[in-house]
Design a protein around this motif. Sequence first.
Motif, PDB file in Angstrom:
ATOM      1  N   PHE A 168       9.459  -2.645  -6.837  1.00  0.00           N
ATOM      2  CA  PHE A 168       9.400  -2.505  -5.383  1.00  0.00           C
ATOM      3  C   PHE A 168       9.777  -1.102  -4.899  1.00  0.00           C
ATOM      4  O   PHE A 168       9.870  -0.869  -3.699  1.00  0.00           O
ATOM      5  CB  PHE A 168      10.277  -3.568  -4.719  1.00  0.00           C
ATOM      6  CG  PHE A 168       9.682  -4.945  -4.806  1.00  0.00           C
ATOM      7  CD1 PHE A 168       8.570  -5.274  -4.051  1.00  0.00           C
ATOM      8  CD2 PHE A 168      10.201  -5.893  -5.669  1.00  0.00           C
ATOM      9  CE1 PHE A 168       7.995  -6.532  -4.142  1.00  0.00           C
ATOM     10  CE2 PHE A 168       9.637  -7.156  -5.763  1.00  0.00           C
ATOM     11  CZ  PHE A 168       8.523  -7.481  -5.001  1.00  0.00           C
ATOM     12  N   HIS A 174       3.265  -1.434  -5.345  1.00  0.00           N
ATOM     13  CA  HIS A 174       3.524  -2.106  -4.068  1.00  0.00           C
ATOM     14  C   HIS A 174       2.263  -2.160  -3.208  1.00  0.00           C
ATOM     15  O   HIS A 174       2.012  -3.161  -2.530  1.00  0.00           O
ATOM     16  CB  HIS A 174       4.642  -1.400  -3.308  1.00  0.00           C
ATOM     17  CG  HIS A 174       5.071  -2.145  -2.085  1.00  0.00           C
ATOM     18  ND1 HIS A 174       5.942  -3.213  -2.137  1.00  0.00           N
ATOM     19  CD2 HIS A 174       4.708  -2.024  -0.781  1.00  0.00           C
ATOM     20  CE1 HIS A 174       6.116  -3.701  -0.920  1.00  0.00           C
ATOM     21  NE2 HIS A 174       5.377  -2.999  -0.078  1.00  0.00           N
ATOM     22  N   TRP A 215       3.409   0.167   2.406  1.00  0.00           N
ATOM     23  CA  TRP A 215       4.334   0.985   1.629  1.00  0.00           C
ATOM     24  C   TRP A 215       5.132   1.928   2.532  1.00  0.00           C
ATOM     25  O   TRP A 215       6.302   2.209   2.271  1.00  0.00           O
ATOM     26  CB  TRP A 215       3.598   1.785   0.560  1.00  0.00           C
ATOM     27  CG  TRP A 215       4.491   2.802  -0.092  1.00  0.00           C
ATOM     28  CD1 TRP A 215       4.409   4.156  -0.005  1.00  0.00           C
ATOM     29  CD2 TRP A 215       5.643   2.528  -0.898  1.00  0.00           C
ATOM     30  NE1 TRP A 215       5.433   4.748  -0.704  1.00  0.00           N
ATOM     31  CE2 TRP A 215       6.209   3.770  -1.265  1.00  0.00           C
ATOM     32  CE3 TRP A 215       6.256   1.361  -1.336  1.00  0.00           C
ATOM     33  CZ2 TRP A 215       7.343   3.878  -2.058  1.00  0.00           C
ATOM     34  CZ3 TRP A 215       7.398   1.458  -2.127  1.00  0.00           C
ATOM     35  CH2 TRP A 215       7.930   2.702  -2.481  1.00  0.00           C
TER      36      TRP A 215
END
Length: 343
Positions: A168, A174, A215
């Motif tokens: 993450f 991501h 993101w």
Amino acid sequence: MIPELIKYLASAGQSAPSADNSQPWEFVLSEQSIELFIDLKKIKPSCFDIYHPAILLAIGAVIENILQAANWISVKIDYSDCLCSETGKCAVFYLAGMPTGLPENARAHPLFTRCTNRLPFIKKALPDRVVHEMLSFSNATCQVLLFQKKEQLNQWSEWIRAASEVRFQTPSVHEWFGQSLKFTPREVSANEGLDVNTLGLPFGGKYFLRIIRSWARMRVLNKFGAYKLIAKMEVANIKNSSALVGLIAPLDTESAIKTGQLMEKIWIRLNELGLSIQPIFVVSDQLYRLREKQIPPVLSQQLTDLKSQLQSELNITDSFLYMLLRIGYCETEPVRSMRRSIK
């Protein structure tokens, strides 16, 4: 005109699992054959290439489903795998004789009801007969490891959490995850990707995923430790599982595809026995990316330490952990991921 038998076999292949239900394959059907391709436009080289273990496992699962479906209705087929990075071609299946009609029980094979369950499981020990059967799946290519003890599940929770923290914080991974999420009925109707209703989210979970889908937002939230919170949520259900199953084999294309076949065989069988399954790929994925130098340098040490611990504890210096399966008993039927129709 494509025979119903060919369509049936292709639909069996289409029922295979894939990373975030991406279904990165395409089938080319003729009167007596099925050609399997990976759609090179669908996989992103920055996240998955055709030789990534996630793609190779999916290829193996498709192959296993087609072979099991053919055997179920007593149809003889031959196949050859022929992975080509330029065309995406993976395998060709040939009918040994002329196509016949489908028997009434064709879709009664348990592969068509195989599913993922991300909900909490009931803390319940596995029967000895299930343990023995699972361990018997080990073969010359792939070793099956079973982790049932409390201390083993606790240790795996820490390893999975460590890998998830890196995941993450990695932009390309991501972004793939965010693009895979499907929230609205219109998005879900595409029958591919991660329907958020299949994720077993707690109250407010869908709203939270909408926030971190980007993101740009996730990067800001990570400054306040969001990646640690999400990683902790990722392992919340590990300790109450009946067991974790690890699949270990050499890190090469042929072994990865064969491991995908074995994974699907185990998954189908355990579902048939009434057990729920959740695939956990984050450790394998992050260690592969570390090997390929796809991890941001600032995060590499955390995965290097994880790799050393795994190699020491599991004695897998010359092999690769391809997949973990969380297995157990669940009283709630999960929402099932949909599949694209065969064209």
